[in-house]
Write an enzyme that holds these catalytic residues in place. Structure first.
Site, mmCIF file in Angstrom:
data_model
loop_
_atom_site.group_PDB
_atom_site.id
_atom_site.type_symbol
_atom_site.label_atom_id
_atom_site.label_comp_id
_atom_site.label_asym_id
_atom_site.label_seq_id
_atom_site.Cartn_x
_atom_site.Cartn_y
_atom_site.Cartn_z
ATOM 1 N N ARG A 92 -1.361 15.434 11.325
ATOM 2 C CA ARG A 92 -0.484 14.966 10.237
ATOM 3 C C ARG A 92 -0.040 16.199 9.438
ATOM 4 N NH1 ARG A 92 -1.734 9.469 9.293
ATOM 5 N NH2 ARG A 92 0.158 9.351 8.036
ATOM 6 N N CYS A 98 -5.735 12.426 11.772
ATOM 7 C CA CYS A 98 -6.392 11.122 11.910
ATOM 8 C C CYS A 98 -6.148 10.633 13.334
ATOM 9 C CB CYS A 98 -5.845 10.143 10.881
ATOM 10 S SG CYS A 98 -4.136 9.736 11.180
ATOM 11 N N LYS A 113 0.854 -1.202 0.000
ATOM 12 C CA LYS A 113 0.000 0.000 0.000
ATOM 13 C C LYS A 113 0.886 1.246 0.000
ATOM 14 C CE LYS A 113 -1.874 1.570 3.973
ATOM 15 N NZ LYS A 113 -1.642 3.002 4.271
ATOM 16 N N ASN A 114 1.834 1.317 0.917
ATOM 17 C CA ASN A 114 2.568 2.567 1.098
ATOM 18 C C ASN A 114 3.610 2.825 0.022
ATOM 19 O OD1 ASN A 114 0.947 3.099 3.222
ATOM 20 N ND2 ASN A 114 2.450 2.608 4.801
ATOM 21 N N ASP A 159 4.463 1.524 12.001
ATOM 22 C CA ASP A 159 3.287 0.808 11.490
ATOM 23 C C ASP A 159 3.206 -0.627 11.981
ATOM 24 O OD1 ASP A 159 3.243 2.396 8.206
ATOM 25 O OD2 ASP A 159 2.712 3.081 10.211
ATOM 26 N N ARG A 218 -8.815 -0.405 4.556
ATOM 27 C CA ARG A 218 -7.937 0.594 3.951
ATOM 28 C C ARG A 218 -6.542 0.031 3.711
ATOM 29 N NH1 ARG A 218 -7.719 6.298 6.562
ATOM 30 N NH2 ARG A 218 -6.242 6.326 4.851
HETATM 31 C C1 EPZ Z 1 3.855 7.364 5.938
HETATM 32 O O1 EPZ Z 1 3.009 8.440 6.279
HETATM 33 C C2 EPZ Z 1 2.971 6.124 5.944
HETATM 34 N N1 EPZ Z 1 1.877 6.304 4.974
HETATM 35 C C3 EPZ Z 1 2.401 5.893 7.340
HETATM 36 O O2 EPZ Z 1 1.702 4.647 7.303
HETATM 37 C C4 EPZ Z 1 3.553 5.761 8.322
HETATM 38 O O3 EPZ Z 1 3.045 5.606 9.627
HETATM 39 C C5 EPZ Z 1 4.414 7.034 8.250
HETATM 40 O O4 EPZ Z 1 4.894 7.211 6.901
HETATM 41 C C6 EPZ Z 1 5.633 6.978 9.168
HETATM 42 O O5 EPZ Z 1 6.458 5.916 8.784
HETATM 43 C C7 EPZ Z 1 2.155 6.183 3.658
HETATM 44 O O6 EPZ Z 1 3.277 5.921 3.259
HETATM 45 C C8 EPZ Z 1 1.001 6.387 2.732
HETATM 46 P P1 EPZ Z 1 5.831 10.954 7.424
HETATM 47 P P2 EPZ Z 1 3.561 9.957 6.067
HETATM 48 O O7 EPZ Z 1 5.648 12.186 6.608
HETATM 49 O O8 EPZ Z 1 4.345 10.038 4.828
HETATM 50 C C9 EPZ Z 1 6.126 14.296 10.765
HETATM 51 C C10 EPZ Z 1 -0.093 3.199 7.627
HETATM 52 O O9 EPZ Z 1 -0.464 2.687 8.699
HETATM 53 N N2 EPZ Z 1 5.909 15.246 9.646
HETATM 54 O O10 EPZ Z 1 6.990 10.056 7.148
HETATM 55 O O11 EPZ Z 1 2.408 10.880 6.247
HETATM 56 C C11 EPZ Z 1 4.911 13.433 11.039
HETATM 57 O O12 EPZ Z 1 4.017 14.092 11.917
HETATM 58 C C12 EPZ Z 1 0.292 4.661 7.574
HETATM 59 O O13 EPZ Z 1 0.054 2.561 6.544
HETATM 60 C C13 EPZ Z 1 6.071 16.601 9.884
HETATM 61 O O14 EPZ Z 1 6.374 17.036 10.997
HETATM 62 O O15 EPZ Z 1 4.516 10.083 7.335
HETATM 63 C C14 EPZ Z 1 5.525 12.199 11.659
HETATM 64 O O16 EPZ Z 1 5.761 12.451 13.034
HETATM 65 C C15 EPZ Z 1 -0.071 5.387 8.858
HETATM 66 N N3 EPZ Z 1 5.876 17.472 8.848
HETATM 67 C C16 EPZ Z 1 6.882 12.080 10.954
HETATM 68 O O17 EPZ Z 1 7.150 13.367 10.378
HETATM 69 C C17 EPZ Z 1 5.545 17.045 7.584
HETATM 70 O O18 EPZ Z 1 5.404 17.900 6.668
HETATM 71 C C18 EPZ Z 1 6.891 11.048 9.830
HETATM 72 O O19 EPZ Z 1 5.826 11.373 8.981
HETATM 73 C C19 EPZ Z 1 5.382 15.658 7.372
HETATM 74 C C20 EPZ Z 1 5.573 14.781 8.412
#
Ligand code: EPZ
Length: 408
Positions: free
Chosen positions: A123, A118, A22-23, A310, A402
């Site tokens: 996020r 969420c 998915k990711n 995850d 999902r």
């Molecule tokens: C990806 O989300 C995954 N989703 C998430 O999986 C996963 O939990 C997450 O990475 C962390 O590994 C997909 O790939 C579609 P990030 P993403 O941007 O890209 C902070 C699942 O269960 N951050 O790597 O949205 C954020 O708050 C889902 O399959 C900022 O501060 O995650 C987090 O603490 C849930 N500013 C950290 O960085 C930003 O602009 C990592 O987030 C973006 C993120």
């Protein structure tokens, strides 16, 4: 389908194929927007609600979408493409914000609804916007929409590392803008996950020039245009990890096929500590043996190559049955513990302290009505139900659809 009724105690056996990731696939649909000649076909895709949402968004934008087979999608973006991703679609899945970079690179402007938060926390997308501004875009937020404009994106050096480490979404979004920027872009603090490497490989197959995939520094030489390609997505390491936990929690032994074992080191190492052993049988086949005893674990989630957030809830479900004390510390989403009170309803002994949870392993869980709150918490509750005596009713189980194709 609103709930699962899980009767505990069954042994699992046989063979099951791991679905496509998915990711890894979610940003790849957005990459289709970058191809101005030839269609992009993605294979080994999971049939998930999130995938359908992404394809619904692409179709809304003007991309022609078709399904050559049940697990492949062909996307042709050679026609005219709209510049706005509407709230009605983006609110359903935050990963749709990934169309921002490609729309900006392709059209010179993009309006994408701010994704909602969420259950696992706010996020933010500040790092996405920081990267696009570094490439010369004018970015503002108006009436809940991100508005980005740039006559021509210009390559630049930037660091996208955030307070909780690299951002997978920001790396994907900025990367997919930089591939069509003028000149060289260097992204430091880039995400290292295998899913991000898969995206780099896809974009290079489409004609991009990206180096450093899998390291924290990506170097991108901008090109004039990208073309379609036929590409097979990596398998889902989180689904595979979830099934491996199922072996441990039911004391079962079975075989996974199409399993990306080589991209699961931190997951497999922690499962090994917990008493679940994986043997590579070659050709994507993995024998998973959870028939021995379970052991407590200390686990802190971290960006790759650390232990993935995850897989935190699923491992916690199993640790409720491991004699001794297990400690889970969440550094990516400090609130990602919605599964804790639900596991306690099943009889588990878990204490929260800040961004940690301390689990006192015990002999038996007992079935109850529980409520799923987010994707991985839902999986954890189904796993716990497999081991709990009597029946466990997992409500709001639509969260599972999902991220898991036919988990039952
Ligand atoms: C990806 O989300 C995954 N989703 C998430 O999986 C996963 O939990 C997450 O990475 C962390 O590994 C997909 O790939 C579609 P990030 P993403 O941007 O890209 C902070 C699942 O269960 N951050 O790597 O949205 C954020 O708050 C889902 O399959 C900022 O501060 O995650 C987090 O603490 C849930 N500013 C950290 O960085 C930003 O602009 C990592 O987030 C973006 C993120």
């Amino acid at each position: 389908m609103d709930k699962f009724v899980v009767r505990g105690g069954a042994r699992l056996a046989g063979e099951v194929a791991v679905s496509g990731s998915k990711n890894a696939s979610l940003p790849m649909y957005a990459a289709a927007i970058l191809a101005t000649e030839g269609a992009l076909t993605l294979r080994n895709l999971p049939r998930l609600v999130d995938v359908f949402t992404m394809l619904e968004l692409l179709a809304h934008l003007g991309v022609e979408v078709s399904w050559p087979d049940d697990h492949a999608a062909t996307m042709n973006a050679a026609g005219s493409i709209k510049d706005t991703a509407p709230y009605e679609i983006v609110r359903k899945m935050r990963a749709s914000v990934n169309v921002l970079g490609p729309l900006l690179a392709r059209l010179g402007r993009a309006r994408v609804s701010l994704p909602g938060g969420c259950a696992i926390g706010t996020r933010p997308v500040d790092l996405h916007l920081k990267g696009l501004e570094a490439l010369g875009a004018e970015v503002s937020v108006e009436h809940g929409y991100i508005v980005a404009e740039a006559k021509q994106l210009i390559g630049a050096r930037m660091n996208l590392r955030g307070p909780n480490g690299p951002s997978r979404g920001a790396t994907a979004n900025v990367l997919m803008a930089a591939v069509l920027a003028k000149g060289t872009t260097v992204i430091e603090g880039a995400a290292l996950e295998p899913e991000t490497v898969d995206l780099c490989n896809l974009l290079n197959a489409m004609g991009a020039r990206i180096e450093g995939g899998g390291t924290s520094t990506l170097t991108i030489e901008g090109v004039a245009s990208l073309h379609g390609v036929d590409y097979s997505v990596m398998s889902d390491s989180i689904e595979a990890g979830t099934l491996m936990v199922a072996a441990g929690i039911t004391h079962s032994r079975f075989t996974l096929t199409n399993c990306p074992l080589g991209m699961m080191k931190p997951i497999v190492a922690k499962l090994d500590e917990a008493g679940v052993y994986c043997t590579d049988k070659g050709d994507g086949r993995v024998l998973v043996d959870g028939t021995g005893g379970l052991y407590p674990v200390e686990l802190t989630t971290a960006p790759w190559p650390g232990y993935p957030t995850d897989m935190q809830a699923q491992m916690m479900a199993m640790s409720t049955l491991a004699p001794g004390i297990s400690v889970f510390t969440e550094t990516i989403y400090p609130d990602r513990f919605m599964h804790v009170p639900e596991l306690v309803r099943l009889g588990a002994t878990i204490h929260r302290t800040g961004n940690s949870a301390v689990v006192h392993g015990m002999s038996q869980l007992s079935g109850a009505h529980v409520m799923a709150t987010d994707l991985r918490a839902s999986a954890a509750l189904v796993l716990a139900g497999l081991a709990a005596a009597d029946e466990t009713h997992v409500h709001r189980v639509y969260h599972l659809d999902r991220g898991y194709e036919g988990l039952e």
